[in-house]
Scaffold this motif. Structure first.
Motif, PDB file in Angstrom:
ATOM      1  N   THR A 234     141.795  -1.691  55.723  1.00  0.00           N
ATOM      2  CA  THR A 234     140.893  -2.412  54.820  1.00  0.00           C
ATOM      3  C   THR A 234     140.976  -3.926  54.946  1.00  0.00           C
ATOM      4  O   THR A 234     139.952  -4.594  55.118  1.00  0.00           O
ATOM      5  CB  THR A 234     141.173  -1.997  53.357  1.00  0.00           C
ATOM      6  OG1 THR A 234     141.172  -0.573  53.246  1.00  0.00           O
ATOM      7  CG2 THR A 234     140.107  -2.571  52.437  1.00  0.00           C
ATOM      8  N   ILE A 235     142.165  -4.495  54.836  1.00  0.00           N
ATOM      9  CA  ILE A 235     142.314  -5.952  54.936  1.00  0.00           C
ATOM     10  C   ILE A 235     143.129  -6.278  56.178  1.00  0.00           C
ATOM     11  O   ILE A 235     144.307  -5.942  56.258  1.00  0.00           O
ATOM     12  CB  ILE A 235     142.992  -6.543  53.685  1.00  0.00           C
ATOM     13  CG1 ILE A 235     142.178  -6.223  52.431  1.00  0.00           C
ATOM     14  CG2 ILE A 235     143.139  -8.052  53.838  1.00  0.00           C
ATOM     15  CD1 ILE A 235     142.794  -6.763  51.140  1.00  0.00           C
ATOM     16  N   PHE A 236     142.504  -6.941  57.144  1.00  0.00           N
ATOM     17  CA  PHE A 236     143.151  -7.231  58.417  1.00  0.00           C
ATOM     18  C   PHE A 236     143.573  -8.697  58.549  1.00  0.00           C
ATOM     19  O   PHE A 236     144.541  -8.996  59.225  1.00  0.00           O
ATOM     20  CB  PHE A 236     142.214  -6.866  59.577  1.00  0.00           C
ATOM     21  CG  PHE A 236     141.909  -5.390  59.634  1.00  0.00           C
ATOM     22  CD1 PHE A 236     142.762  -4.528  60.295  1.00  0.00           C
ATOM     23  CD2 PHE A 236     140.788  -4.875  59.019  1.00  0.00           C
ATOM     24  CE1 PHE A 236     142.506  -3.170  60.346  1.00  0.00           C
ATOM     25  CE2 PHE A 236     140.513  -3.514  59.064  1.00  0.00           C
ATOM     26  CZ  PHE A 236     141.379  -2.657  59.723  1.00  0.00           C
ATOM     27  N   ASP A 237     142.840  -9.584  57.917  1.00  0.00           N
ATOM     28  CA  ASP A 237     143.147 -11.005  58.000  1.00  0.00           C
ATOM     29  C   ASP A 237     144.398 -11.311  57.180  1.00  0.00           C
ATOM     30  O   ASP A 237     144.481 -10.976  55.985  1.00  0.00           O
ATOM     31  CB  ASP A 237     141.970 -11.826  57.472  1.00  0.00           C
ATOM     32  CG  ASP A 237     142.236 -13.314  57.540  1.00  0.00           C
ATOM     33  OD1 ASP A 237     142.154 -13.881  58.638  1.00  0.00           O
ATOM     34  OD2 ASP A 237     142.541 -13.898  56.468  1.00  0.00           O
ATOM     35  N   THR A 258     148.169   7.931  61.961  1.00  0.00           N
ATOM     36  CA  THR A 258     146.736   7.937  62.248  1.00  0.00           C
ATOM     37  C   THR A 258     146.401   6.794  63.194  1.00  0.00           C
ATOM     38  O   THR A 258     146.557   5.621  62.843  1.00  0.00           O
ATOM     39  CB  THR A 258     145.917   7.769  60.957  1.00  0.00           C
ATOM     40  OG1 THR A 258     146.184   8.863  60.083  1.00  0.00           O
ATOM     41  CG2 THR A 258     144.431   7.716  61.259  1.00  0.00           C
ATOM     42  N   GLU A 259     145.951   7.146  64.389  1.00  0.00           N
ATOM     43  CA  GLU A 259     145.580   6.138  65.384  1.00  0.00           C
ATOM     44  C   GLU A 259     144.297   6.594  66.073  1.00  0.00           C
ATOM     45  O   GLU A 259     144.264   7.650  66.695  1.00  0.00           O
ATOM     46  CB  GLU A 259     146.709   5.944  66.398  1.00  0.00           C
ATOM     47  CG  GLU A 259     147.998   5.454  65.751  1.00  0.00           C
ATOM     48  CD  GLU A 259     149.135   5.263  66.740  1.00  0.00           C
ATOM     49  OE1 GLU A 259     150.106   4.582  66.395  1.00  0.00           O
ATOM     50  OE2 GLU A 259     149.050   5.799  67.857  1.00  0.00           O
ATOM     51  N   PHE A 260     143.234   5.819  65.909  1.00  0.00           N
ATOM     52  CA  PHE A 260     141.917   6.161  66.453  1.00  0.00           C
ATOM     53  C   PHE A 260     141.484   5.175  67.520  1.00  0.00           C
ATOM     54  O   PHE A 260     141.784   3.982  67.424  1.00  0.00           O
ATOM     55  CB  PHE A 260     140.841   6.115  65.356  1.00  0.00           C
ATOM     56  CG  PHE A 260     140.938   7.188  64.325  1.00  0.00           C
ATOM     57  CD1 PHE A 260     140.876   8.522  64.674  1.00  0.00           C
ATOM     58  CD2 PHE A 260     141.083   6.844  62.992  1.00  0.00           C
ATOM     59  CE1 PHE A 260     140.950   9.511  63.703  1.00  0.00           C
ATOM     60  CE2 PHE A 260     141.162   7.817  62.016  1.00  0.00           C
ATOM     61  CZ  PHE A 260     141.092   9.156  62.377  1.00  0.00           C
ATOM     62  N   ILE A 261     140.743   5.664  68.501  1.00  0.00           N
ATOM     63  CA  ILE A 261     140.021   4.776  69.402  1.00  0.00           C
ATOM     64  C   ILE A 261     138.777   4.264  68.683  1.00  0.00           C
ATOM     65  O   ILE A 261     138.411   3.095  68.771  1.00  0.00           O
ATOM     66  CB  ILE A 261     139.650   5.506  70.707  1.00  0.00           C
ATOM     67  CG1 ILE A 261     140.928   5.864  71.482  1.00  0.00           C
ATOM     68  CG2 ILE A 261     138.725   4.629  71.569  1.00  0.00           C
ATOM     69  CD1 ILE A 261     140.677   6.729  72.702  1.00  0.00           C
ATOM     70  N   SER A 262     138.116   5.174  67.931  1.00  0.00           N
ATOM     71  CA  SER A 262     136.939   4.795  67.150  1.00  0.00           C
ATOM     72  C   SER A 262     137.017   5.467  65.789  1.00  0.00           C
ATOM     73  O   SER A 262     137.169   6.691  65.705  1.00  0.00           O
ATOM     74  CB  SER A 262     135.656   5.224  67.873  1.00  0.00           C
ATOM     75  OG  SER A 262     134.514   4.915  67.096  1.00  0.00           O
ATOM     76  N   ASP A 270     138.972  -1.506  63.544  1.00  0.00           N
ATOM     77  CA  ASP A 270     139.923  -1.113  64.589  1.00  0.00           C
ATOM     78  C   ASP A 270     141.174  -0.593  63.899  1.00  0.00           C
ATOM     79  O   ASP A 270     141.959  -1.376  63.350  1.00  0.00           O
ATOM     80  CB  ASP A 270     140.267  -2.305  65.490  1.00  0.00           C
ATOM     81  CG  ASP A 270     139.105  -2.726  66.375  1.00  0.00           C
ATOM     82  OD1 ASP A 270     138.323  -1.840  66.769  1.00  0.00           O
ATOM     83  OD2 ASP A 270     138.977  -3.928  66.648  1.00  0.00           O
ATOM     84  N   MET A 271     141.347   0.738  63.918  1.00  0.00           N
ATOM     85  CA  MET A 271     142.494   1.326  63.251  1.00  0.00           C
ATOM     86  C   MET A 271     143.783   0.862  63.923  1.00  0.00           C
ATOM     87  O   MET A 271     143.936   0.999  65.138  1.00  0.00           O
ATOM     88  CB  MET A 271     142.400   2.852  63.295  1.00  0.00           C
ATOM     89  CG  MET A 271     143.471   3.571  62.495  1.00  0.00           C
ATOM     90  SD  MET A 271     143.361   3.290  60.705  1.00  0.00           S
ATOM     91  CE  MET A 271     141.857   4.199  60.304  1.00  0.00           C
ATOM     92  N   PRO A 272     144.732   0.307  63.174  1.00  0.00           N
ATOM     93  CA  PRO A 272     145.967  -0.177  63.787  1.00  0.00           C
ATOM     94  C   PRO A 272     146.866   0.959  64.245  1.00  0.00           C
ATOM     95  O   PRO A 272     146.753   2.098  63.779  1.00  0.00           O
ATOM     96  CB  PRO A 272     146.627  -0.969  62.650  1.00  0.00           C
ATOM     97  CG  PRO A 272     146.111  -0.319  61.408  1.00  0.00           C
ATOM     98  CD  PRO A 272     144.700   0.084  61.719  1.00  0.00           C
ATOM     99  N   SER A 273     147.781   0.657  65.155  1.00  0.00           N
ATOM    100  CA  SER A 273     148.800   1.614  65.566  1.00  0.00           C
ATOM    101  C   SER A 273     149.943   1.562  64.565  1.00  0.00           C
ATOM    102  O   SER A 273     150.017   0.649  63.725  1.00  0.00           O
ATOM    103  CB  SER A 273     149.327   1.249  66.952  1.00  0.00           C
ATOM    104  OG  SER A 273     150.037   0.019  66.899  1.00  0.00           O
TER     105      SER A 273
END
Length: 352
Positions: A234-237, A258-262, A270-273
């Motif tokens: 949700t919050i990446f910055d 949970t790790e997605f390419i899309s 962009d789902m983080p690793s």
């Protein structure tokens, strides 16, 4: 209400916070998620109907919401029981089960699983996102919704006398709908009466958590006893995250494993690793928020169960624990660390 003060209300009854042990604060043990079915990519329609097998597990991991059977976790009670036993053997003590009205909550099954495994289960009261609200729910006033939530905690949910111990996860979309707005206000009013924690599922937009906290504050909620889930999607910055952290709620990173390419729910995300999640948690610790961080896996689909060779349930206690201990800088022996960073409610707090 006085008898609930300083206690944890599980599906089997009240326990002391000291009995929780390691606690995953955002999981699902039985639910239906068909509301989030996403059509498979063009030319891959047949895979949506095939059984869950090792040979299609990679596709399933990347397209979990495009496989209809995968969304029916409620069919896997036996597998979930084994998962809980595996979790307990890895050191787990408790699960906060976040299934609410709209995604097939079943507190009778939760009670059965807790009895059979010895894992404490805390059930969630309230409503999921607007897409799952019934016509009756959408027609309710804030006062009526509040009454429903309070009743699920004080008297029992799903037509039983089995009581919920938290409010949530309360589902919010982006943009927030009128029905979700009323549920949020009812959540705040119910918390005022009960004193219990609130767990929020924010919309998939960086502004959603801010909007939700504002609505809850205006309705009288205790933000210091509110959990904002799914911050890892949700919050990446970093600057924006630290601005949000100052509002005082708990910060939950609950998508470990949970790790997605899309990410179908929002392709712009962009789902983080897991490594990236740990780095973000470390940054928050360095900024002084170590006692406000919660972590979990949010298991809600079949393919993530051990039965399908993809178990994530003990990953935080087994695979990732060394990294997390290094991140927190302690060995897990602290009584605060009931959830690898989640502390129990203090005894002076009013909370079922």
């Amino acid at each position: 209400m006085s008898s609930l003060k300083g206690k944890i209300q599980t599906v089997l009854g009240l326990i002391d916070p000291s009995q929780l042990g390691y606690t995953m604060t955002h999981e699902h043990l039985t639910m239906g998620f068909s509301c989030s079915y996403y059509p498979p990519p063009l030319g891959q329609e047949a895979l949506s109907e095939k059984p869950i097998e090792m040979k299609n597990l990679f596709w399933l991991k990347q397209n979990p919401y495009s496989h209809k059977e995968n969304l029916l976790l409620f069919e896997e009670t036996d597998a979930v029981r084994e998962e809980l036993l595996h979790y307990k053997a890895a050191g787990g003590g408790s699960i906060v089960e976040n299934t609410t009205t709209g995604i097939m909550r079943d507190v009778k099954i939760l009670k059965q699983l807790s009895e059979e495994t010895g894992v404490h289960v805390i059930a969630g009261a309230g409503f999921y996102v607007d897409a799952t609200h019934s016509s009756e729910t959408k027609a309710m006033s804030v006062e009526q919704l509040t009454e429903v939530i309070v009743n699920e905690v004080l008297n029992g949910a799903d037509g039983s006398n089995i009581k919920c111990g938290v409010i949530g996860e309360i589902g919010c979309s982006w943009p927030l709908t009128d029905s979700e707005n009323r549920v949020l206000k009812a959540t705040a009013h119910a918390q005022v009466q009960l004193g219990c924690p609130v767990i929020i599922h924010p919309g998939r937009n960086g502004d959603s958590p801010f909007q939700i906290i504002r609505i809850l504050q205006e309705a009288g909620a205790n933000i210091s006893k509110t959990v904002m889930s799914h911050l890892d999607r949700t919050i990446f910055d970093e600057k924006k995250l630290l601005e949000f952290a100052k509002l005082g709620c708990y910060l939950e990173y609950d998508l470990f494993g949970t790790e997605f390419i899309s990410y179908h729910m929002n392709p712009d995300i962009d789902m983080p690793s897991d490594n990236e999640r740990i780095l973000r948690v470390r940054m928050l610790i360095e900024e002084g928020y170590d006692d406000k961080i919660m972590i979990a896996h949010d298991i809600h689909t079949k393919h993530r169960l051990k039965k399908y060779a993809s178990s994530d349930e003990p990953v935080l206690l087994a695979k990732l624990r060394p990294r997390l201990v290094q991140t927190w800088g302690r060995d897990g022996s602290s009584d605060r660390e009931t959830g690898l960073g989640c502390k129990p409610l203090k005894e002076e707090e009013d909370a079922p």
